[in-house]
Design a protein around this motif. Sequence first.
Motif, mmCIF file in Angstrom:
data_model
loop_
_atom_site.group_PDB
_atom_site.id
_atom_site.type_symbol
_atom_site.label_atom_id
_atom_site.label_comp_id
_atom_site.label_asym_id
_atom_site.label_seq_id
_atom_site.Cartn_x
_atom_site.Cartn_y
_atom_site.Cartn_z
ATOM 1 N N ILE A 117 0.832 -1.214 0.000
ATOM 2 C CA ILE A 117 0.000 0.000 0.000
ATOM 3 C C ILE A 117 0.864 1.260 0.000
ATOM 4 O O ILE A 117 0.638 2.191 -0.782
ATOM 5 N N THR A 118 1.844 1.302 0.875
ATOM 6 C CA THR A 118 2.671 2.515 0.979
ATOM 7 C C THR A 118 3.521 2.719 -0.263
ATOM 8 O O THR A 118 3.778 3.865 -0.653
ATOM 9 N N THR A 119 3.950 1.626 -0.895
ATOM 10 C CA THR A 119 4.764 1.773 -2.109
ATOM 11 C C THR A 119 3.937 2.313 -3.267
ATOM 12 O O THR A 119 4.336 3.278 -3.938
ATOM 13 N N LEU A 120 2.778 1.693 -3.507
ATOM 14 C CA LEU A 120 1.923 2.172 -4.595
ATOM 15 C C LEU A 120 1.454 3.605 -4.345
ATOM 16 O O LEU A 120 1.474 4.457 -5.239
ATOM 17 N N GLY A 121 1.019 3.870 -3.118
ATOM 18 C CA GLY A 121 0.582 5.218 -2.787
ATOM 19 C C GLY A 121 1.727 6.216 -2.860
ATOM 20 O O GLY A 121 1.537 7.360 -3.289
ATOM 21 N N GLY A 122 2.916 5.803 -2.433
ATOM 22 C CA GLY A 122 4.070 6.688 -2.476
ATOM 23 C C GLY A 122 4.446 7.061 -3.892
ATOM 24 O O GLY A 122 4.786 8.224 -4.169
ATOM 25 N N ILE A 123 4.393 6.095 -4.810
ATOM 26 C CA ILE A 123 4.729 6.394 -6.201
ATOM 27 C C ILE A 123 3.704 7.349 -6.807
ATOM 28 O O ILE A 123 4.061 8.349 -7.450
ATOM 29 N N ALA A 124 2.404 7.067 -6.591
ATOM 30 C CA ALA A 124 1.362 7.915 -7.169
ATOM 31 C C ALA A 124 1.423 9.330 -6.607
ATOM 32 O O ALA A 124 1.445 10.322 -7.359
ATOM 33 N N LEU A 125 1.472 9.447 -5.271
ATOM 34 C CA LEU A 125 1.496 10.766 -4.652
ATOM 35 C C LEU A 125 2.822 11.477 -4.908
ATOM 36 O O LEU A 125 2.845 12.685 -5.173
ATOM 37 N N GLY A 126 3.911 10.732 -4.850
ATOM 38 C CA GLY A 126 5.217 11.333 -5.054
ATOM 39 C C GLY A 126 5.396 11.883 -6.452
ATOM 40 O O GLY A 126 5.891 13.015 -6.633
ATOM 41 N N MET A 127 4.971 11.132 -7.452
ATOM 42 C CA MET A 127 5.094 11.623 -8.830
ATOM 43 C C MET A 127 4.183 12.819 -9.053
ATOM 44 O O MET A 127 4.517 13.758 -9.789
ATOM 45 N N GLY A 128 3.010 12.816 -8.408
ATOM 46 C CA GLY A 128 2.118 13.968 -8.519
ATOM 47 C C GLY A 128 2.721 15.213 -7.897
ATOM 48 O O GLY A 128 2.661 16.307 -8.465
ATOM 49 N N LEU A 129 3.310 15.064 -6.694
ATOM 50 C CA LEU A 129 3.966 16.193 -6.042
ATOM 51 C C LEU A 129 5.149 16.698 -6.860
ATOM 52 O O LEU A 129 5.396 17.905 -6.954
ATOM 53 N N CYS A 130 5.881 15.775 -7.444
ATOM 54 C CA CYS A 130 7.017 16.151 -8.273
ATOM 55 C C CYS A 130 6.558 16.992 -9.464
ATOM 56 O O CYS A 130 7.175 18.000 -9.809
ATOM 57 N N SER A 131 5.457 16.583 -10.088
ATOM 58 C CA SER A 131 4.921 17.352 -11.220
ATOM 59 C C SER A 131 4.438 18.716 -10.775
ATOM 60 O O SER A 131 4.622 19.723 -11.471
ATOM 61 N N LEU A 132 3.850 18.779 -9.570
ATOM 62 C CA LEU A 132 3.299 20.035 -9.079
ATOM 63 C C LEU A 132 4.386 21.044 -8.752
ATOM 64 O O LEU A 132 4.303 22.221 -9.133
ATOM 65 N N PHE A 133 5.430 20.594 -8.065
ATOM 66 C CA PHE A 133 6.465 21.518 -7.590
ATOM 67 C C PHE A 133 7.569 21.756 -8.614
ATOM 68 O O PHE A 133 8.182 22.820 -8.624
ATOM 69 N N ALA A 134 7.859 20.743 -9.445
ATOM 70 C CA ALA A 134 8.985 20.872 -10.374
ATOM 71 C C ALA A 134 8.561 21.046 -11.815
ATOM 72 O O ALA A 134 9.403 21.149 -12.699
ATOM 73 N N GLY A 135 7.248 21.069 -12.084
ATOM 74 C CA GLY A 135 6.775 21.111 -13.462
ATOM 75 C C GLY A 135 7.177 22.361 -14.212
ATOM 76 O O GLY A 135 7.279 22.345 -15.443
ATOM 77 N N LYS A 136 7.417 23.458 -13.488
ATOM 78 C CA LYS A 136 7.775 24.713 -14.153
ATOM 79 C C LYS A 136 9.260 25.019 -14.057
ATOM 80 O O LYS A 136 9.691 26.110 -14.447
#
Length: 849
Positions: free
Chosen positions: A120-139
């Motif tokens: 659970i933590t691995t799947l959730g970590g990948i989904a949330l982590g990649m989303g946060l990465c796109s949000l903060f580093a996308g620009k």
Amino acid sequence: MTTQSQESAVKPLFGFRALISDLADWIRRHRMTLGFVLFITLFNVGMQLVCGIRHTQFPPQLSRVSFDALAHGRWYTAPISLLSVPHLGRLLIDIPLILIAFGLCETVIGKAKTAWVSLITTLGGIALGMGLCSLFAGKSPQWHAISHDGAILGPLVVVVGTLMCASAFTAMLWRRRIRVIGYSVVLIMFLYRGEAGDYCLLAAALIGHVLGYLMASESQGDVYRHGALYEMRRLIGMAAGVQAFGSLVAVSSRQSFGLLSMFGLLTGSTEFDTEQVLDCLNGSSHANCFAQYRMMRFTMPGNWLVSLMPTLMLLLIAWGLYRGRRIAAVLSVLFNACTVVLAMLFYVVLPLQYVGDSQADTLPALARHGAFHAMFSTMALPLIFIVIVIAFRQCFTIRTRSEIMLRAVAGALSAFLLLGLMYVGYGLASPEDFNESPQLIALLADYAQRLLPIGLLSGIEPEFVPVGQISLLVYQCVGPAFWIIALLCVWECLRDRSMVNDASRHRVDAIIPLGGESMSFMATWEGNDYWFSATGRSAIAYRVSYGIALTVTGPFGDPNEYTEDLTDFATFCTQHSWTPVFYSVHEPQRAELAKAGWDSLDVGTEMIVNPDEWQTRGKKWQDVRTAINKAKRDGITDVLTTFKEAPFSVQTQIREISAQWAGKKALPEMGFTLGGVDELIDSRVRLLYAVDGNGKVLGVTSWLPTYRDGTIIGWTLDFMRHRTDSVNGIMEFLIARMAERLRDEGNAEFMSLSAAPLAGMGSNKGEHEESEVLRHALQMVADIMEPAYGFHSLFRFKLKFHPDEEKVYICYPDAAKLPQISLAVAQAYVPSLTPAEAMRFVRTITPHD
């Protein structure tokens, strides 16, 4: 034979065999962890072999997860990326972390929960982590590297969430440590490196933390607590360690995208071009405006050594904060304030020297090229840290003596001035060794630059460079020399100092007659530090090593204060960042500590003889009776006296016997609870020695007094020595004669034969696993020293006198300190072990044909 008799016939395991048995048990209980580690190892080694055969890069692109890969349905890159490491050397870090973290999870929440929580933590970590990465580093300008090139997630993403979840089911002390250390490591990666895998690592940790909170039915608290100040200083110390290591993470990462990576890059290196500063300020270039001349300076070993020195200083200050040193708090504020000032100079003030006042767009140009963003990012953490240290300054209570601080300041200042004079003097005396003749002002300014990290000099054009061999040596050495001296001065201020003084020893001499246990008199010996109660009528003797305050038995003095002393001493230790450990205490103190949640382990058996009931009739006393009769036939007599009252010839022979005994041992004479010749000199200690008709001393024993209200109520055996050529049974004779003397005097309640150190330890049913491991470790220490000192044979020898047996215990509040406790016990008994003596000891314990 019945099952019960078979079990009783099984000999307990001790020492090395017991530790090996513990390891085998751990392996059996953690098969899933070992299987996961083995699979990761084989997977990466196999991938390395395949890449080597096919002559492709390792790790391959297949093991890099990216937004493009996930968007095009290549979901399999995620699990492959989770199992991959950037290079095989990384396994040396990841595997121990996985063994510790997953092993703890299996123990705390079981295999099944560990498996599905990890999923659970691995799947959730990948989904949330990649989303946060796109949000903060996308620009960000580096988005192409994150989005298209991809990143390796690594196996720690699988572990961290499960560990945070399992921490909810541990005791408060462990829970706090797991989370602080875990988040410290995660934040190092996230703030200073900021790759996609670091976002996933942080997200998995947060999900595991929340999941553990939801799963835990009730909060588990400590019975024993260190106190708010102690915990806060440890948290601040850990945060300071994160600050120090973060800069190393930033400069070692190929892609530094973290929010605080600019702070770490102050000590880094990058490409440079001396022409680009003006182009940047004029708006004609979008390159990094603050990396000039860095590579030129980085090619000089002395310069990059200077770049590493601030990190070492930060680590040293962090250690001081962790230990509660006030001087470390002051240094932390000063060091971070200097960082703030230097950031302003580096990013804003110094670049202004490249343009004149007529340049109206100077500040907009700096803003356009990220100068202010870089400056504020660099200043943020030091400013926050300054506020925290000042706000919690009451946590740092341990003062350094003023003479130590003055000596350190004088040393650092002298080094600064002398090195400066040497550098400036050489520059003025040998201008031909530089590309241009340096002037005094230029030399002074350049000397200051020699003390700064390379990163801070990126935008500064050097006035001159050395061209001769000697000038190059001087140019590079003044900086490292100053920092080394500064580090040594700070170390001198931060290290623990002994608090023993003559006044304390006089107070102990006044307190010891008020009361104590059978071994309390050992508290008067040299090498002990002392804690005194608020009333001054009781005290505790202790020794500090490896962060452990190891007591010499329990409290002594007024018996009415013993219970309160246990609690107050523990508080005193936590205020000094020590872990209190009570050693060789008896059942009453152990019971009181057990009520407070302390763990305990019996570390020996004290032998007690009642003088009023002394007799040697019966078959079981045959050996003792034979020793007495033989001594009488040989004309051997015993003399009871003190060392100072004994004739000079007797004193000389006693020293000779002791030297002869110690010369046969591979290790030096022990201390702590085993006295030597120096402890015989005390006039309160009785000396009973055996002498033949010719005045030759054959053996000697010493007896320590035990007091109650100023009256001696018992005597404890300490010093035991005999000549190598003395008759058999001489020690039995002396001990028997002491018992007879005390019986005849009729004023002693007991005669203690003391306890052989670390001998006679038993195993208790229901014993905690941690206590069992400590018992095995201490028994291993005893087994190693057995050939040199004969602990077990001493234990068996005392059984000849058929004493009453009383257990003595070691009591400790924190199972996490078991390794330090074992080391502290060994250090206490043999504090002066030299390398040569260690080699002699190794030869002693090596079996010979």
